[in-house]
Design a protein around this motif. Structure first.
Motif, PDB file in Angstrom:
ATOM      1  N   LEU A   1       0.619  -1.452   0.102  1.00 47.53           N
ATOM      2  CA  LEU A   1      -0.357  -0.090  -0.295  1.00 47.53           C
ATOM      3  C   LEU A   1       0.689   1.391   0.399  1.00 47.53           C
TER       4      LEU A   1
ATOM      5  N   LEU B   1     -10.736   3.917  -2.388  1.00 41.40           N
ATOM      6  CA  LEU B   1     -10.210   3.338  -1.021  1.00 41.40           C
ATOM      7  C   LEU B   1     -11.032   3.720  -0.243  1.00 41.40           C
TER       8      LEU B   1
ATOM      9  N   HIS C   1      -3.335  -2.413   6.301  1.00 43.63           N
ATOM     10  CA  HIS C   1      -3.335  -3.588   5.413  1.00 43.63           C
ATOM     11  C   HIS C   1      -1.439  -3.407   4.945  1.00 43.63           C
TER      12      HIS C   1
ATOM     13  N   TRP D   1      -6.234  -3.212  -4.667  1.00 51.42           N
ATOM     14  CA  TRP D   1      -6.547  -1.665  -4.097  1.00 51.42           C
ATOM     15  C   TRP D   1      -7.588  -0.609  -5.485  1.00 51.42           C
TER      16      TRP D   1
END
Length: 568
Positions: free
Chosen positions: A110, A126, A152, A161
């Motif tokens: 991430l 997100l 994460h 993602w």
């Protein structure tokens, strides 16, 4: 390992900058050079990768070169725009995927998602994760990173993602190989591919030093590996990893003096971070092992702060026997004086220091020029012109006179055709390995032959890279004035001091030089002037040059400038 015995007589050329793919040609010049002259330090797998790279079609090779010169290993294909390829970047990427040079579906942490994508792209993708944390939808990117990344930690494909964002992310494989190639070519990882391939090659002229099979940065693969380990340790420190963790990975000392100097710098930085984190024992251990020129002073100051005065006293007595550099002498003297008072010992007598000549000017500066420029304009007269030279003039004259010694083909000094100077310039044995050559250069000062040598080198080497000659700062008029006005024995004194410690003594020269060709005293036909503006003070390395000059009867002074008050 025995170096590969291959002829070094053929010097590779640089690409024509009018060629839109000039960077590829320059990049491959480096890769081929390492493949040819360092293959004994590469594994069969590594040489296989290089050979396969060079057989790819041109757009694919150009994309590899471009990706190597960018930051990181992950890239968004839609953000890559290289029309000079002649084919879409996506097509070149697909070819590289088939040949194994890129991963077309990498798992991405991430942290990299936040680097690759904008906040506007991330917020909707997100949204559920942001909502689950209780953060507002409009939270700043930094806050989102700090909150989401710990929640994460595992990498995942980009589709995980950002499921609804049309994007293609690729990873360049074998980046470690390119770091290894860069290291073996440059002898360091400070120089980047992009600076060298895109800027230096083709824009810079280089002195062509004869190379032999022994002209290499490394002779053992273990030394390359050791360097890479130390480099990664430094990167980990820079990225915030604790010095306690990195300390465990620092390689043991070796008998390679050059690598030991790098290890010393690593330990010095680690010690400073440990000291900042209040791990004083680790800091002291790192400083003690470092060997860095400033490490001993840091160790002494820390011992003093910890009130371990007797331990510090023993160390300072040993250090005084063999100072590591000029500035350390002053530092040791100050600390020893403080320790002597605390331990009831006789403080060392202060070293004799000559008085400096100083004067003050009150000047206007309506256009906001630098204080040196304003002082130069004020002091300059037709019969006594003043030039703003700082470290460029004396260094330049030294570099021109000693060009043959500086660019001598000494083993380990030059190992490819694109060096701006000898790589061992600041090693302890630099002068010793060339002593006869430097003696020959300085012997020329016994007659006027040195002037013709300097002028000839100035003409013949014009524009060639040198660690001492800054060509735009050394005009022919300035050169001739300096040779006319600066006495030979003054030049010799300054040049020999330079050779005593090239790293430290090449800086600290006064800002200005005033020439007076008509002066009746040949020793006073010039004067060097250090300029200090309001609130500025002399630095130690400047003071040491000024005091040296005064002690040798070389004309110097300090000019303190005050700005005139503007009448209301």
């Amino acid at each position: 390992m025995t170096p590969v015995s291959t002829p070094h007589s053929s010097i590779p050329g640089t690409a024509d900058l009018d060629n839109p793919l000039y960077y590829l040609e320059n990049f491959e010049t480096v890769v081929r050079w390492v493949r040819r002259h360092h293959s004994d330090l590469l594994t069969a797998e590594e040489t296989g990768h290089i050979d396969s790279l060079l057989t790819l079609n041109q757009p694919e090779r150009a994309l590899v070169a471009r990706l190597v010169m960018r930051t990181g290993e992950l890239f968004r294909v839609e953000k890559l725009n290289y029309p000079e390829f002649g084919v879409p970047v996506a097509d070149a990427a697909s070819g590289l995927s088939r040949s194994g040079w890129i991963d077309d579906a990498p798992d991405i942490p991430l942290t990299e998602v936040f680097r690759l994508f904008t906040l506007a792209e991330l917020r909707p993708a997100l949204a559920d994760r942001i909502s689950a944390t209780g953060l507002p939808a409009a939270a700043a990117k930094g806050l989102l990173k700090d909150t989401l990344i710990p929640l994460h930690p595992d990498p995942a494909p980009v589709e995980h993602w950002l499921p609804n964002l049309p994007t293609r992310v690729i990873r360049l494989n074998h980046m470690a190989l390119f770091d290894r190639l860069r290291l073996m070519f440059f002898g360091n990882l400070r120089q980047s591919w992009s600076d060298f391939v895109l800027v230096e090659l083709g824009h810079q002229q280089y002195e062509q030093v004869p190379l032999s099979a022994e002209s290499r940065a490394f002779d053992e693969r273990d030394d390359v590996d050791r360097y890479l380990v130390m480099h990664h340790c430094r990167e980990r420190l820079d990225n915030g990893e604790s010095p306690e963790t990195v300390w465990q990975e620092v390689p043991a000392a070796s008998d390679n003096a050059w690598l030991e100097s790098r290890r010393g710098r690593l330990l010095f930085e680690l010690g400073k971070l440990a000291e900042r984190g209040r791990n004083t024992e680790l800091a002291l251990a790192a400083y003690e092992q470092s060997g860095h020129r400033e490490a001993r002073l840091r160790q002494l100051r820390l011992l003093e702060r910890l009130k371990r005065y007797r331990e510090a006293w023993q160390l300072i007595i040993a250090a005084g026997e063999e100072p590591r550099f000029g500035a350390e002498e002053r530092g040791l003297e100050r600390i020893q004086s403080r320790l002597a008072k605390k331990l009831g010992k006789t403080p060392p007598p202060p070293s004799a220091r000559p008085a400096l000549t100083a004067f003050t000017l009150e000047l206007d500066n309506p256009e906001g020029h630098s204080v040196e420029w304003v002082a130069m304009e004020h002091l300059s007269q037709p019969e006594a012109p003043v030039a703003y030279v700082e470290n460029t003039l004396i260094n330049g004259l030294f570099g021109l006179l000693c060009w043959p010694a500086l660019f001598a083909p000494v083993p380990g000094a030059f190992f490819h055709p694109f060096h701006t100077g000898p790589v061992d310039l600041y090693r302890d044995d630099f002068v010793e390995r060339r002593q006869a050559l430097f003696d020959d250069c300085l012997d020329a000062l016994a007659t006027d032959d040195y002037k013709s040598r300097i002028r000839n080198t100035w003409r013949q080497k014009q524009g060639a890279a040198s660690p001492f000659v800054i060509w735009p700062a050394l005009s022919e008029d300035l050169l001739n004035l300096a040779l006319e006005c600066i006495p030979t024995h003054h030049l010799e004194l300054m040049f020999r001091r330079l050779l005593d410690n090239l790293r430290e003594h090449r800086s600290g020269f006064p800002d200005l030089i005033r020439f007076q060709p008509g002066h009746s005293d040949p020793n006073r036909r010039y004067e060097m002037i250090e300029v200090k503006g309001p609130g500025d003070r002399l630095q130690d390395h400047q003071t040491r040059w000024l005091e040296f000059c005064v002690g040798q009867d070389i004309p110097v002074s300090v000019c303190y400038v005050r700005w005139a008050r503007i009448a209301e």
